[in-house]
Design a protein around this motif. Sequence first.
Motif, PDB file in Angstrom:
ATOM      1  N   HIS A   5       0.934  -1.070   0.026  1.00 52.40           N
ATOM      2  CA  HIS A   5      -0.056   0.009  -0.058  1.00 52.40           C
ATOM      3  C   HIS A   5       1.004   1.299   0.036  1.00 52.40           C
ATOM      4  CE1 HIS A   5      -3.569  -2.329   0.621  1.00 52.40           C
ATOM      5  NE2 HIS A   5      -2.890  -2.995   1.460  1.00 52.40           N
ATOM      6  N   THR A  48       2.034   5.431  -0.618  1.00 52.94           N
ATOM      7  CA  THR A  48       1.477   6.932  -0.867  1.00 52.94           C
ATOM      8  C   THR A  48       2.861   7.535  -1.419  1.00 52.94           C
ATOM      9  OG1 THR A  48       0.043   6.989   0.902  1.00 52.94           O
ATOM     10  CG2 THR A  48       0.933   9.284   0.208  1.00 52.94           C
ATOM     11  N   ARG A  58      -6.451   3.446  -5.502  1.00 55.18           N
ATOM     12  CA  ARG A  58      -7.839   3.251  -4.779  1.00 55.18           C
ATOM     13  C   ARG A  58      -9.066   4.136  -5.405  1.00 55.18           C
ATOM     14  NH1 ARG A  58      -6.926   5.914   0.515  1.00 55.18           N
ATOM     15  NH2 ARG A  58      -7.328   7.626  -0.884  1.00 55.18           N
ATOM     16  N   ARG A  64     -13.002   4.137  -4.433  1.00 51.66           N
ATOM     17  CA  ARG A  64     -13.937   4.426  -3.125  1.00 51.66           C
ATOM     18  C   ARG A  64     -13.704   3.383  -1.960  1.00 51.66           C
ATOM     19  NH1 ARG A  64     -20.148   3.998  -2.036  1.00 51.66           N
ATOM     20  NH2 ARG A  64     -19.602   1.826  -2.257  1.00 51.66           N
ATOM     21  N   LEU A  65     -13.469   4.172  -0.850  1.00 50.58           N
ATOM     22  CA  LEU A  65     -13.087   3.372   0.304  1.00 50.58           C
ATOM     23  C   LEU A  65     -14.498   3.030   0.926  1.00 50.58           C
ATOM     24  CD1 LEU A  65     -11.222   2.614   2.602  1.00 50.58           C
ATOM     25  CD2 LEU A  65     -11.880   4.719   3.809  1.00 50.58           C
ATOM     26  N   GLY A 103     -13.811   1.018   6.942  1.00 58.27           N
ATOM     27  CA  GLY A 103     -12.838   1.406   7.613  1.00 58.27           C
ATOM     28  C   GLY A 103     -11.931   2.458   7.140  1.00 58.27           C
ATOM     29  N   THR A 104     -10.355   2.435   7.639  1.00 60.79           N
ATOM     30  CA  THR A 104      -9.800   3.529   7.080  1.00 60.79           C
ATOM     31  C   THR A 104      -8.523   2.911   6.219  1.00 60.79           C
ATOM     32  OG1 THR A 104      -8.525   3.208   9.196  1.00 60.79           O
ATOM     33  CG2 THR A 104     -10.178   5.028   9.193  1.00 60.79           C
ATOM     34  N   HIS A 105      -8.091   3.699   5.020  1.00 58.55           N
ATOM     35  CA  HIS A 105      -7.010   3.254   4.349  1.00 58.55           C
ATOM     36  C   HIS A 105      -6.218   4.556   3.960  1.00 58.55           C
ATOM     37  CE1 HIS A 105      -4.732   0.481   1.929  1.00 58.55           C
ATOM     38  NE2 HIS A 105      -4.922   1.293   1.020  1.00 58.55           N
ATOM     39  N   ALA A 106      -5.039   4.817   4.454  1.00 60.37           N
ATOM     40  CA  ALA A 106      -4.345   6.145   4.027  1.00 60.37           C
ATOM     41  C   ALA A 106      -3.639   6.042   2.771  1.00 60.37           C
ATOM     42  CB  ALA A 106      -3.309   6.134   5.481  1.00 60.37           C
ATOM     43  N   HIS A 107      -3.295   5.029   2.138  1.00 62.19           N
ATOM     44  CA  HIS A 107      -2.555   4.981   1.027  1.00 62.19           C
ATOM     45  C   HIS A 107      -3.584   5.003  -0.331  1.00 62.19           C
ATOM     46  CE1 HIS A 107       0.924   4.402   3.247  1.00 62.19           C
ATOM     47  NE2 HIS A 107       0.358   3.343   3.792  1.00 62.19           N
TER      48      HIS A 107
END
Length: 94
Positions: free
Chosen positions: A8, A10, A41, A43-44, A47-51
């Motif tokens: 994952h 960034t 990515r 759509r989330l 949860g959370t996903h920073a990358h």
Amino acid sequence: MSALVIGHITVKDADQWAQYRARVPATLAPFGAELVFRGQRGRLLAGTHAHADTVVIRFPDLASVDRWYDSPAYQALLPLRQAAADIDLVSFSE
């Protein structure tokens, strides 16, 4: 039993990231690895996903993952990778 490496990502520096991406395939080939997926990515869903980006690489087994990651060829790319992007890299067995 095959193994997967999921990254994952960034990107911090697009030019350095391009250099890193261009050099990684040569480090994978000796270990029988194949790029399965590389994408950004959408759509989330939960949860959370920073990358923003994800990569999936298939290896013949977990031992091949370890040999690749610890190889001098891949270890030489770590400074470039660290300058180019923040990455969470995890291996899994199938």
